[in-house]
Enzyme design. Sequence first.
Site, PDB file in Angstrom:
ATOM      1  N   ASP A 329      -9.043   0.300  19.898  1.00 18.60           N
ATOM      2  CA  ASP A 329      -8.368   0.762  20.934  1.00 18.60           C
ATOM      3  C   ASP A 329      -8.987   0.338  22.472  1.00 18.60           C
ATOM      4  O   ASP A 329     -10.144  -0.064  22.639  1.00 18.60           O
ATOM      5  CB  ASP A 329      -8.519   2.265  21.097  1.00 18.60           C
ATOM      6  CG  ASP A 329      -7.429   2.948  22.070  1.00 18.60           C
ATOM      7  OD1 ASP A 329      -6.343   2.600  22.040  1.00 18.60           O
ATOM      8  OD2 ASP A 329      -8.047   3.569  22.996  1.00 18.60           O
ATOM      9  N   GLU A 358      -6.929  -4.008  21.107  1.00 22.93           N
ATOM     10  CA  GLU A 358      -5.609  -3.594  21.763  1.00 22.93           C
ATOM     11  C   GLU A 358      -5.799  -4.474  23.214  1.00 22.93           C
ATOM     12  O   GLU A 358      -6.762  -4.176  23.921  1.00 22.93           O
ATOM     13  CB  GLU A 358      -5.405  -2.195  22.138  1.00 22.93           C
ATOM     14  CG  GLU A 358      -4.291  -1.808  22.971  1.00 22.93           C
ATOM     15  CD  GLU A 358      -4.112  -0.580  23.498  1.00 22.93           C
ATOM     16  OE1 GLU A 358      -3.188  -0.120  23.892  1.00 22.93           O
ATOM     17  OE2 GLU A 358      -5.519   0.121  23.594  1.00 22.93           O
TER      18      GLU A 358
END
Length: 619
Positions: A329, A358
């Site tokens: 993330d 990400e």
Amino acid sequence: MSKLYTLLFVLFTLLPLSAKGRTQSSVQVQPAFWWSGMVNPTLQLVLHGHNIGHSQVTLSTTDVSIDSIVRPVNSNYLLVYLNIGRARAQRFNLQLQSGRTRQRIAYELKARDAAPKAQGFDAADVLYLLMPDRFANGDVRNDVVKGLRESTASQAPDARHGGDLAGMTRHLDYLDSLGVTTIWPTPLLLNDMPAGSYHGYAITNYYEVDPRFGSNADYRDFVSQAHKRGMKVVQDMVFNHCGSMNPLFVDRPDSTWFNNNSHYVQTSYKIAAVTDPHASSADAQNAQDGWFVASMPDFNQRNPHVMRYLIQNAVWWIEYAGIDGIRQDTYPYADRQAMARWCEELKAQYPHLNIVGETWLNNNVGVSAWQKDSPVAQGLCNSQLPTVMDFPLMGLLNSALDERTNEWDKGLARIYDYLSQDNVYADPAHLLTFMSNHDTDRFARVQAQAMQSWRYRQALTLLLSLRGIPQLYYGDELAMAANKGKGDGALRQNFPGGFAGDSINAFTGSHMTPLMQQTYDFTRRLLQWRKQCDAVKYGSLRQFTVADGVYVYSREYKGHTVTIMLNGTDAPACVSLARYAEALPASTARDVVSGRTLRLDQGTLQLDVRGVVVLDFAK
């Protein structure tokens, strides 16, 4: 009598929790166990307990040694670094002594098993992103768990809905039948936060599955059951920040474990400043060191003890659960050099592992700068990150298909133009491509868009036949619609059929609307075809400039050609085939979309309004 007193004294001081010691918290150890035979011989143990920081530490084994002991400012912590390079699988004790108080902590080095793990994922795969809380409720007994801060469940948009690992495991056959190969659940670890805990991105225990999803063993079983079906599992990890209720923050070892001296400073979210050659130092620092929100403290990965903790956590889940890959993330918000070391160490232990970060930037240069061996990352350390997320293509799929295609700058011409710049990427095949995810508008922002079935057909065809690693968001195959303007909860609706009382059950096909059924059937047809078609998984990409509103490209691999034609206009198109001769190796081909065999020796081919043809020249 004196001998009796001596014996009682010895027993008293050796008990892990004596009558005297019951005023202390039990010592927590992370990780709770480890494995022998790992590439890295160093093992960091984080010990947390009341006033243990001044304790002397000894071991009851001879082939494990103590390399160093770090005593943080907070005396409730001890960091013990062990050398296990020559250690066999075994159980041993860590013995803590402070004055007359002694504690004995059992520890285990396990033997590594032969179960598949860290298989990686690549362009041969299709990922299916789901939110566990919203996918399927397989065990209502864990909907509410006493003792956790969010102690209720309801159908409010931002509340816990009750989806869990039992529901995910129960419906693995649905995902297998659909044709996806890899499952990416959003984080499953404990989020013991007062509210909004369903999404999983505010982790309060990095070694425990949230009991509202199930147990660690349930997660391991889910991975095992996926593997039995030939499917893989990607774990969503969050190393940039944690939840503010995480003990590492509530009772932190010292203030340097979190950025800005553990004080909340808001990030600007302008992450381009990190790779901008002209950026001010203040902007770059704020982008990386600022916090997402006050309830998510930002880890300081430049602290070597923090980074060792995070590296080991990733290794632990690979070994314990047997996961195949990692999605990290908010990747650019963490320290670039530290995360590069993280990638290198994981790849040293698991050569086939793939990691996707990400990388939410809206241009290809910005995304490219975070991929391993990037040609545009001059002056920056090599990120070592194999796979990055193609947010620019997502934006084009969501906007270009709503335009009427011309030859230059509208509609499908914009997708052609974007792909013509792929040399900016070190490895275009390692881009994660997608139409939407849990943080964006759904591909169908409103129901009226969902009703335009051609829009989804064109986007899905592009997604599954262009370069990269495709990812679907749960419910895409059912034409689910939602937009972020109504809140994140609206983007994360319950999957139809996953919850008691659902009138539609997509898992069984019961009472599905005609649009749902049509979209599901089209998705399954393309996914199952893609599984068997190496040309669209591994083949070289050839594209033709847009002419008369039609975009044509092909994928070629070991003599197998697949050619795709898309009509980007609101009128039927008559395609002159002579121009595309190099992508038409035979006079007939099967159209994957319609299932018909088409003749290509007539000089032209008719395309419907916004039509799609996928010509498979399989021998």
